[in-house]
Design an enzyme around this catalytic site. Sequence first.
Site, short mmCIF file in Angstrom:
data_model
loop_
_atom_site.label_atom_id
_atom_site.label_comp_id
_atom_site.label_asym_id
_atom_site.label_seq_id
_atom_site.Cartn_x
_atom_site.Cartn_y
_atom_site.Cartn_z
N TYR A 135 33.83 27.53 32.89
CA TYR A 135 33.34 28.85 33.30
C TYR A 135 31.87 28.65 33.86
O TYR A 135 31.29 28.65 32.89
CB TYR A 135 33.56 29.91 32.23
CG TYR A 135 33.44 31.12 32.89
CD1 TYR A 135 33.18 31.63 34.16
CD2 TYR A 135 33.80 32.27 32.04
CE1 TYR A 135 32.92 32.98 34.57
CE2 TYR A 135 33.62 33.78 32.37
CZ TYR A 135 33.16 33.97 33.72
OH TYR A 135 33.02 35.24 34.20
N LYS A 163 35.79 27.50 37.13
CA LYS A 163 35.80 28.85 37.49
C LYS A 163 34.45 29.25 37.95
O LYS A 163 33.64 29.23 36.99
CB LYS A 163 36.31 29.90 36.40
CG LYS A 163 35.99 31.08 36.42
CD LYS A 163 36.94 32.07 35.61
CE LYS A 163 36.16 33.55 35.26
NZ LYS A 163 35.61 34.28 36.18
N GLY A 207 38.11 40.46 37.84
CA GLY A 207 38.04 41.52 36.99
C GLY A 207 38.65 42.82 37.72
O GLY A 207 39.16 43.52 37.05
C1 NAY Z 1 35.71 37.30 33.91
O1 NAY Z 1 35.56 36.72 33.35
O2 NAY Z 1 35.74 38.71 33.74
C2 NAY Z 1 35.87 37.26 35.41
O3 NAY Z 1 36.42 36.14 35.82
C3 NAY Z 1 35.58 38.24 36.35
C4 NAY Z 1 34.41 37.77 37.42
C5 NAY Z 1 33.53 38.90 37.57
N1 NAY Z 1 32.53 38.85 37.47
C6 NAY Z 1 31.68 39.32 36.31
C7 NAY Z 1 30.55 38.93 36.25
O4 NAY Z 1 32.12 40.17 35.41
O5 NAY Z 1 35.47 40.17 38.92
C8 NAY Z 1 34.02 39.69 38.89
C9 NAY Z 1 33.00 40.96 39.16
O6 NAY Z 1 33.21 41.98 38.27
C10 NAY Z 1 33.66 41.46 40.70
O7 NAY Z 1 33.40 40.31 41.57
C11 NAY Z 1 32.52 42.53 40.99
O8 NAY Z 1 31.21 42.02 41.19
#
Ligand code: NAY
Length: 292
Positions: A135, A163, A207
């Site tokens: 990650y 990722k 997310g």
């Molecule tokens: C995780 O581990 O939650 C993810 O892979 C989600 C990646 C998210 N980044 C962060 C920093 O939380 O979904 C994204 C992000 O929330 C989204 O792109 C909005 O900027």
Amino acid sequence: LSKFKGIIVAMNSCYDRNGRVDEGAVGELVAFLAKRGVKGVYVGGSTGEGMLQSVEERKRVLEAVMAAKPLDFTVIAHVGAITTRDSVELAEHAESVGADALSAIPPFYYRISEHGVEEHWASMMRASGLPFIIYHIPATTGFSLSKPLLQKMLAYPQTIGVKITTPSTYELQQFKALGGPDFLLFNGPDEQLLAGLSLGADAGIGGTYGMMPELFVAIYEAFRQGRMEEARTYQTWANDIIAELLDMPVYGAIKEIVKMRGVDCGQPRLPLEPVPADRLPAVRKLYEKMMS
Ligand code: NAY
């Protein structure tokens, strides 16, 4: 590797009113997502608040996911922690409950050398027979995965992918070129899913997928079938929503919208902020826009 290719939701963890892990709600969230055509879930990552939970809580969330998931539903367990010991314990547990893969951030807070990070990740791999997904999220961990370190990690047969959450798809393309066609790249920023897919990402982990899974499945499918204009329309629509979301405490807002869609995962755990009461009408408006 096909089980990892698709839309994978970085799912929320669910808590009850007292802030305790709510296994029932975790199961409901898995069922909600599975019905909407996503490939699987990423448990205990950034959105999943893994770093804010005890080892026991992280195990309970994963167990609730495993108990609720349909047969052909992919589960990636994020086991990154600040101590190698906790990560190793979580890696052993993830294997014992049948997760499909492990993933981990580098250790945070201390400035660990590349060699130290390699050892940290290798310990998790040694502790389980599961495939491993790095990650890479330098903005929050302060550690940037270099090409030489990725090259070293590629020597471990369990390392199947990265990722990648960086605001540039250049790095994604470069990592893909280094890893080769069978090395998986998971797009991290949801607002860049289509850009990431265009430059070689095999899948997306995100997310905001959890609150609008249909839209992200549509982007992925349209891209795969070569319907680029349609994919761009969906991505633009998703980005209009994300832009508003990023004006709020984002994890709290995702949870509010997931709740409006029928699954109450409670509030994010402090210090992550909940949406303040006076912003709730704005979240409701965003939800209505999203559903329209
Ligand atoms: C995780 O581990 O939650 C993810 O892979 C989600 C990646 C998210 N980044 C962060 C920093 O939380 O979904 C994204 C992000 O929330 C989204 O792109 C909005 O900027």
